[in-house]
Design an enzyme around this catalytic site. Structure first.
Site, PDB file in Angstrom:
ATOM      1  CG  PHE A 151      -1.736  -1.028   1.263  1.00  0.00           C
ATOM      2  CD1 PHE A 151      -3.236  -0.924   0.896  1.00  0.00           C
ATOM      3  CD2 PHE A 151      -1.824  -2.278   1.898  1.00  0.00           C
ATOM      4  CE1 PHE A 151      -4.252  -1.761   0.932  1.00  0.00           C
ATOM      5  CE2 PHE A 151      -2.534  -3.334   1.945  1.00  0.00           C
ATOM      6  CZ  PHE A 151      -3.618  -3.162   1.228  1.00  0.00           C
ATOM      7  CG  ASP A 152       0.079   4.200  -2.863  1.00  0.00           C
ATOM      8  OD1 ASP A 152      -0.842   3.963  -2.286  1.00  0.00           O
ATOM      9  OD2 ASP A 152       0.153   5.205  -3.754  1.00  0.00           O
TER      10      ASP A 152
END
Length: 274
Positions: A151-152
């Site tokens: 996840f960024d």
């Protein structure tokens, strides 16, 4: 709403805003540029519907099998009907119908053709309820092979609102006998006039501890840095490390802690006074 980021994003004249997002402070005058099917929400709905109607790779195999399986089962059911009607005991017609239907029910050729599209529709619909959107059915099939998910943005995984995790005191504060509760009261006095999410987290921590904010005067918010006010003749400051550096306050005792907190995905906020 679109990125999962929970912190506010500054908007000014000419910027694009998206429907269903929240305006934290002030008022907005917006020009509607997209309506109906052109809105972002409508495009998201269309994407989910397209995923529900798309075919996963395994469905192509199922379709080829069904193309042969269904005619074969129908032929066997018809043959069963004819044989029971011709050779079966009386009443032959009743036995023929019952056994032909039994062949169809046991083989259930429709289930093979419907299983995959129904599972895609149910899975993508349930995922959408949980906030996970799939653009195509193939992603659902390949998900079973997934071992690592990256996840960024931290806001994608968090509650959407920050909370106070810990309070650390400098050696100087400890020498002067300033305790954690007193620091929280002073910080709460500053933040009670702020609309920032971090301010709300500090005030919530005060409520949990049963503490009251310290009374302050001459409150001022410095955009991009932090806030300041006065309490009993002292100037109080709270904000980012760049704010403390701008004020020439020594924050070197917290360098290690700041790095540790940042690496843990937390937001260090510094409090000082003089």
């Amino acid at each position: 709403m679109l990125t999962g980021e929970s912190l506010p994003v500054e908007k000014s004249v000419g910027d694009v805003v998206v429907g269903s997002t929240l305006n934290k402070s002030g008022s907005l005058l917006v020009q509607i540029s997209k309506v109906g099917k052109d809105t972002v929400l409508a495009q998201i709905i269309h994407m989910v519907e397209s995923a529900q109607g798309s075919k996963a790779p395994i469905q192509a195999i199922a379709d080829r099998v069904v193309a042969v399986f269904v005619p074969v089962i129908m032929a066997l059911a018809l043959l069963t009907f004819i044989l029971w009607w011709w050779l079966g005991p009386s009443p032959a017609l009743s036995y023929a119908i019952v056994n032909a239907v039994a062949v169809l029910l046991i083989a259930c050729p429709c289930a093979m053709g419907l299983a995959t599209p129904i599972s895609i529709m149910v899975a993508s619909g349930r995922a959408a309820e949980l906030g996970v959107l799939f653009r195509k059915g193939e992603a659902l099939q390949r998900l079973r092979e997934t071992q690592v998910v990256a996840f960024d943005k931290t806001g994608t995984l968090t509650k959407g609102e920050p909370s106070l995790s810990e309070v650390m005191l400098s050696p100087k504060a400890l020498e002067e006998g300033v305790g954690e509760d007193e620091v929280l009261r002073l910080a709460g006095g500053l933040e009670q006039h702020s609309e920032h999410p971090i301010a709300k987290a500090i005030l919530k921590a005060l409520t949990v501890k049963g503490l009251e904010e310290a009374p302050v005067t001459n409150f001022e918010a410095i955009a991009g840095y932090g806030v300041t006010a006065e309490h009993q003749g002292q100037k109080l400051y709270l904000g980012a490390d760049r704010y403390m550096k701008k004020l020439s306050l020594d924050i070197t005792p917290f360098n290690t802690q700041q790095q540790r907190l940042s690496e843990a995905g937390k937001t260090p906020t510094l409090f000082g006074y003089r």
